[in-house]
Design a protein around this motif. Structure first.
Motif, PDB file in Angstrom:
ATOM      1  N   ALA A 158       0.843  -1.202   0.000  1.00  0.00           N
ATOM      2  CA  ALA A 158       0.000   0.000   0.000  1.00  0.00           C
ATOM      3  C   ALA A 158       0.876   1.251   0.000  1.00  0.00           C
ATOM      4  N   VAL A 159       1.988   1.201   0.702  1.00  0.00           N
ATOM      5  CA  VAL A 159       2.919   2.338   0.725  1.00  0.00           C
ATOM      6  C   VAL A 159       3.459   2.580  -0.680  1.00  0.00           C
ATOM      7  N   GLN A 160       3.837   1.503  -1.354  1.00  0.00           N
ATOM      8  CA  GLN A 160       4.363   1.637  -2.710  1.00  0.00           C
ATOM      9  C   GLN A 160       3.300   2.197  -3.653  1.00  0.00           C
ATOM     10  N   ARG A 161       2.081   1.733  -3.506  1.00  0.00           N
ATOM     11  CA  ARG A 161       1.006   2.226  -4.371  1.00  0.00           C
ATOM     12  C   ARG A 161       0.727   3.695  -4.100  1.00  0.00           C
ATOM     13  N   ASP A 162       0.736   4.097  -2.822  1.00  0.00           N
ATOM     14  CA  ASP A 162       0.512   5.502  -2.489  1.00  0.00           C
ATOM     15  C   ASP A 162       1.639   6.380  -3.016  1.00  0.00           C
ATOM     16  N   ALA A 163       2.877   5.876  -2.962  1.00  0.00           N
ATOM     17  CA  ALA A 163       4.012   6.624  -3.512  1.00  0.00           C
ATOM     18  C   ALA A 163       3.854   6.781  -5.022  1.00  0.00           C
ATOM     19  N   ARG A 201      -1.779  10.181   2.114  1.00  0.00           N
ATOM     20  CA  ARG A 201      -0.937   9.326   2.969  1.00  0.00           C
ATOM     21  C   ARG A 201       0.525   9.429   2.562  1.00  0.00           C
ATOM     22  N   ALA A 202       0.785   9.469   1.257  1.00  0.00           N
ATOM     23  CA  ALA A 202       2.167   9.584   0.779  1.00  0.00           C
ATOM     24  C   ALA A 202       2.766  10.913   1.213  1.00  0.00           C
TER      25      ALA A 202
END
Length: 163
Positions: A21-26, A59-60
């Protein structure tokens, strides 16, 4: 496009923010920087809708701001640790009492020990630990209990006319 990835939940049944999810938000924030709309971002990255894509970008942004703040907290914690070790070193040593620039001896010829530096080191160590707790938010907020009575008085009207 529906979000088909099953996101894990924690013990309170809230979604966990996982690495994917972090990668997708980035990636969403990069697409937004390229001028893509939130709907285009949602379609490209598999967010449920444009609102979820917007939240991903937010979030990012929050994560980007949080990293320097966490680094600063780590540096401050290291400085506090160094001060604590220095105070501990003072605490562990014996300090002879000095008067008018000379060491004071007892009747047996032994130097009289001064507890002042040790007590000062203990106070400093306590202050350093308090600073450390405040830095990491470990102290619980103080509870304030407000009590008493409140009395209303209407000026210009007789109390019997109010009933």
């Amino acid at each position: 496009m529906a979000d088909t990835t099953e996101q894990p939940r924690d013990g309170n049944n809230k979604y966990e923010y996982v690495h994917t999810a972090v990668q997708r938000d980035a990636a969403a924030s990069l697409l937004k920087a390229e001028g893509k709309t939130y709907q285009e971002i949602a379609d490209t990255l598999g967010y449920y809708d444009r609102g979820h894509a917007w939240r991903g970008v937010q979030r990012a942004r929050t994560a980007i701001l949080r990293e320097p703040a966490e680094h600063l907290m780590q540096i401050e914690a290291e400085r506090l640790d160094e001060q604590y070790v220095a105070a501990l070193s003072i605490l562990e040593h014996e300090h002879p009492m000095v008067s008018h620039g000379k060491v004071v001896y007892d009747d047996m010829g032994q130097p009289i020990l001064d507890d002042g530096p040790k007590l000062a080191a203990l106070r400093e160590m306590r202050q350093i630990r308090e600073s450390y707790r405040r830095l990491h938010g470990l102290d619980s907020p103080a509870k304030v209990d407000v009590g008493g009575e409140l009395k209303y008085e209407v000026v210009g009207i007789a109390p019997e006319d109010l009933a």
